[in-house]
Design a protein around this motif. Structure first.
Motif, PDB file in Angstrom:
ATOM      1  N   LEU A   9       3.180 -10.016  62.078  1.00 41.99           N
ATOM      2  CA  LEU A   9       4.497  -9.760  61.500  1.00 41.99           C
ATOM      3  C   LEU A   9       4.657  -8.290  61.129  1.00 41.99           C
ATOM      4  CD1 LEU A   9       7.189 -10.961  60.483  1.00 41.99           C
ATOM      5  CD2 LEU A   9       6.082 -11.243  58.273  1.00 41.99           C
ATOM      6  N   VAL A  10       3.647  -7.694  60.541  1.00 45.09           N
ATOM      7  CA  VAL A  10       3.723  -6.280  60.170  1.00 45.09           C
ATOM      8  C   VAL A  10       3.815  -5.405  61.419  1.00 45.09           C
ATOM      9  CG1 VAL A  10       2.430  -4.383  59.124  1.00 45.09           C
ATOM     10  CG2 VAL A  10       2.567  -6.572  57.956  1.00 45.09           C
ATOM     11  N   ILE A  11       2.998  -5.717  62.421  1.00 44.69           N
ATOM     12  CA  ILE A  11       3.008  -4.913  63.646  1.00 44.69           C
ATOM     13  C   ILE A  11       4.349  -5.033  64.363  1.00 44.69           C
ATOM     14  CG2 ILE A  11       1.987  -4.718  65.953  1.00 44.69           C
ATOM     15  CD1 ILE A  11      -0.700  -5.464  64.646  1.00 44.69           C
ATOM     16  N   THR A  12       4.881  -6.256  64.477  1.00 44.98           N
ATOM     17  CA  THR A  12       6.161  -6.426  65.158  1.00 44.98           C
ATOM     18  C   THR A  12       7.303  -5.795  64.361  1.00 44.98           C
ATOM     19  OG1 THR A  12       6.390  -8.652  64.226  1.00 44.98           O
ATOM     20  CG2 THR A  12       5.526  -8.480  66.469  1.00 44.98           C
ATOM     21  N   SER A  13       7.207  -5.784  63.041  1.00 44.79           N
ATOM     22  CA  SER A  13       8.236  -5.129  62.234  1.00 44.79           C
ATOM     23  C   SER A  13       8.257  -3.632  62.503  1.00 44.79           C
ATOM     24  CB  SER A  13       7.989  -5.368  60.747  1.00 44.79           C
ATOM     25  OG  SER A  13       8.055  -6.727  60.437  1.00 44.79           O
ATOM     26  N   LEU A  14       7.090  -3.018  62.546  1.00 46.41           N
ATOM     27  CA  LEU A  14       7.018  -1.586  62.825  1.00 46.41           C
ATOM     28  C   LEU A  14       7.487  -1.271  64.244  1.00 46.41           C
ATOM     29  CD1 LEU A  14       3.594  -0.756  61.136  1.00 46.41           C
ATOM     30  CD2 LEU A  14       5.881  -0.173  60.301  1.00 46.41           C
ATOM     31  N   LEU A  15       7.073  -2.093  65.201  1.00 45.49           N
ATOM     32  CA  LEU A  15       7.491  -1.866  66.580  1.00 45.49           C
ATOM     33  C   LEU A  15       8.989  -2.044  66.759  1.00 45.49           C
ATOM     34  CD1 LEU A  15       4.630  -3.555  68.649  1.00 45.49           C
ATOM     35  CD2 LEU A  15       5.150  -1.117  68.455  1.00 45.49           C
ATOM     36  N   MET A  16       9.563  -3.046  66.094  1.00 46.54           N
ATOM     37  CA  MET A  16      11.001  -3.256  66.216  1.00 46.54           C
ATOM     38  C   MET A  16      11.782  -2.076  65.650  1.00 46.54           C
ATOM     39  SD  MET A  16      12.549  -7.088  65.783  1.00 46.54           S
ATOM     40  CE  MET A  16      13.017  -6.792  64.152  1.00 46.54           C
ATOM     41  N   ARG A  54      14.593  -5.097  76.947  1.00 42.62           N
ATOM     42  CA  ARG A  54      13.744  -6.289  77.122  1.00 42.62           C
ATOM     43  C   ARG A  54      12.591  -6.303  76.128  1.00 42.62           C
ATOM     44  NH1 ARG A  54      13.840  -5.348  83.425  1.00 42.62           N
ATOM     45  NH2 ARG A  54      15.798  -6.379  83.904  1.00 42.62           N
ATOM     46  N   ILE A  55      11.952  -5.151  75.967  1.00 43.42           N
ATOM     47  CA  ILE A  55      10.819  -5.072  75.032  1.00 43.42           C
ATOM     48  C   ILE A  55      11.294  -5.324  73.605  1.00 43.42           C
ATOM     49  CG2 ILE A  55       9.128  -3.481  74.054  1.00 43.42           C
ATOM     50  CD1 ILE A  55       8.910  -2.228  76.853  1.00 43.42           C
ATOM     51  N   THR A  56      12.475  -4.801  73.264  1.00 43.14           N
ATOM     52  CA  THR A  56      13.019  -5.008  71.919  1.00 43.14           C
ATOM     53  C   THR A  56      13.330  -6.480  71.676  1.00 43.14           C
ATOM     54  OG1 THR A  56      13.978  -2.790  72.012  1.00 43.14           O
ATOM     55  CG2 THR A  56      14.797  -4.249  70.301  1.00 43.14           C
ATOM     56  N   VAL A  57      13.904  -7.154  72.664  1.00 43.41           N
ATOM     57  CA  VAL A  57      14.228  -8.578  72.516  1.00 43.41           C
ATOM     58  C   VAL A  57      12.955  -9.410  72.389  1.00 43.41           C
ATOM     59  CG1 VAL A  57      15.199 -10.569  73.733  1.00 43.41           C
ATOM     60  CG2 VAL A  57      16.481  -8.441  73.617  1.00 43.41           C
ATOM     61  N   ILE A  61      11.885 -11.674  69.174  1.00 47.56           N
ATOM     62  CA  ILE A  61      11.561 -13.102  69.257  1.00 47.56           C
ATOM     63  C   ILE A  61      10.208 -13.380  68.601  1.00 47.56           C
ATOM     64  CG2 ILE A  61      10.963 -14.952  70.876  1.00 47.56           C
ATOM     65  CD1 ILE A  61      13.176 -13.809  72.717  1.00 47.56           C
ATOM     66  N   LEU A  62       9.221 -12.522  68.857  1.00 44.40           N
ATOM     67  CA  LEU A  62       7.911 -12.681  68.202  1.00 44.40           C
ATOM     68  C   LEU A  62       8.035 -12.538  66.690  1.00 44.40           C
ATOM     69  CD1 LEU A  62       5.545 -10.682  70.580  1.00 44.40           C
ATOM     70  CD2 LEU A  62       5.508 -13.131  70.127  1.00 44.40           C
ATOM     71  N   TRP A  63       8.859 -11.605  66.234  1.00 45.82           N
ATOM     72  CA  TRP A  63       9.074 -11.365  64.810  1.00 45.82           C
ATOM     73  C   TRP A  63       9.672 -12.604  64.139  1.00 45.82           C
ATOM     74  CZ3 TRP A  63      13.705 -10.413  61.935  1.00 45.82           C
ATOM     75  CH2 TRP A  63      13.488  -9.836  60.680  1.00 45.82           C
ATOM     76  N   VAL A  64      10.695 -13.176  64.764  1.00 40.69           N
ATOM     77  CA  VAL A  64      11.344 -14.368  64.205  1.00 40.69           C
ATOM     78  C   VAL A  64      10.379 -15.550  64.214  1.00 40.69           C
ATOM     79  CG1 VAL A  64      13.190 -16.060  64.605  1.00 40.69           C
ATOM     80  CG2 VAL A  64      13.697 -13.625  64.726  1.00 40.69           C
ATOM     81  N   ALA A  65       9.601 -15.704  65.295  1.00 38.74           N
ATOM     82  CA  ALA A  65       8.641 -16.805  65.365  1.00 38.74           C
ATOM     83  C   ALA A  65       7.587 -16.685  64.272  1.00 38.74           C
ATOM     84  CB  ALA A  65       7.980 -16.831  66.744  1.00 38.74           C
ATOM     85  N   CYS A  66       7.131 -15.465  64.008  1.00 39.17           N
ATOM     86  CA  CYS A  66       6.145 -15.266  62.927  1.00 39.17           C
ATOM     87  C   CYS A  66       6.738 -15.621  61.573  1.00 39.17           C
ATOM     88  CB  CYS A  66       5.655 -13.824  62.917  1.00 39.17           C
ATOM     89  SG  CYS A  66       4.474 -13.461  64.205  1.00 39.17           S
ATOM     90  N   ILE A  67       7.982 -15.243  61.350  1.00 37.63           N
ATOM     91  CA  ILE A  67       8.627 -15.562  60.073  1.00 37.63           C
ATOM     92  C   ILE A  67       8.761 -17.073  59.905  1.00 37.63           C
ATOM     93  CG2 ILE A  67      10.815 -15.424  58.811  1.00 37.63           C
ATOM     94  CD1 ILE A  67      11.066 -12.564  59.801  1.00 37.63           C
ATOM     95  N   ILE A  68       9.166 -17.764  60.962  1.00 34.56           N
ATOM     96  CA  ILE A  68       9.317 -19.226  60.883  1.00 34.56           C
ATOM     97  C   ILE A  68       7.964 -19.891  60.652  1.00 34.56           C
ATOM     98  CG2 ILE A  68       9.913 -21.282  62.233  1.00 34.56           C
ATOM     99  CD1 ILE A  68      12.179 -19.607  63.473  1.00 34.56           C
ATOM    100  N   LEU A  69       6.949 -19.460  61.387  1.00 35.07           N
ATOM    101  CA  LEU A  69       5.624 -20.062  61.223  1.00 35.07           C
ATOM    102  C   LEU A  69       5.041 -19.782  59.837  1.00 35.07           C
ATOM    103  CD1 LEU A  69       4.027 -19.408  64.718  1.00 35.07           C
ATOM    104  CD2 LEU A  69       4.615 -21.619  63.700  1.00 35.07           C
TER     105      LEU A  69
END
Length: 80
Positions: A9-16, A54-57, A61-69
């Motif tokens: 989640l932290v990594i995807t937040s920074l990347l986003m 595409r990379i941003t989307v 999606i990974l960010w949202v999935a991590c938050i839900i999980l």
């Protein structure tokens, strides 16, 4: 697993944040204030912009999935 999801989640937040800032400005907003309007005619190909989209989307999606999980882990007390 809980710790791995938190790290992802932290990594995807920074990347986003990085990927969103890399996008080309579309209007006369803040991007043109710092010279983005002048560079829009000189910018590279649209293939790079499509790949960045595409990379941003995928990252979003990974960010949202991590938050839900992580929410499910806390709701059902699976974090232990």
């Amino acid at each position: 697993m809980y710790l791995a999801l938190q790290i992802i989640l932290v990594i995807t937040s920074l990347l986003m944040g990085l990927f969103i800032l890399l996008h080309k400005g579309k209007g006369g907003g803040l991007s043109s204030l710092f010279g983005g309007g002048m560079q829009s005619n000189l910018s590279g190909s649209t293939v790079v912009e499509k790949n960045l989209d595409r990379i941003t989307v995928i990252t979003a999606i990974l960010w949202v999935a991590c938050i839900i999980l992580l929410g499910l882990f806390q709701a059902f007390d699976w974090a232990a």
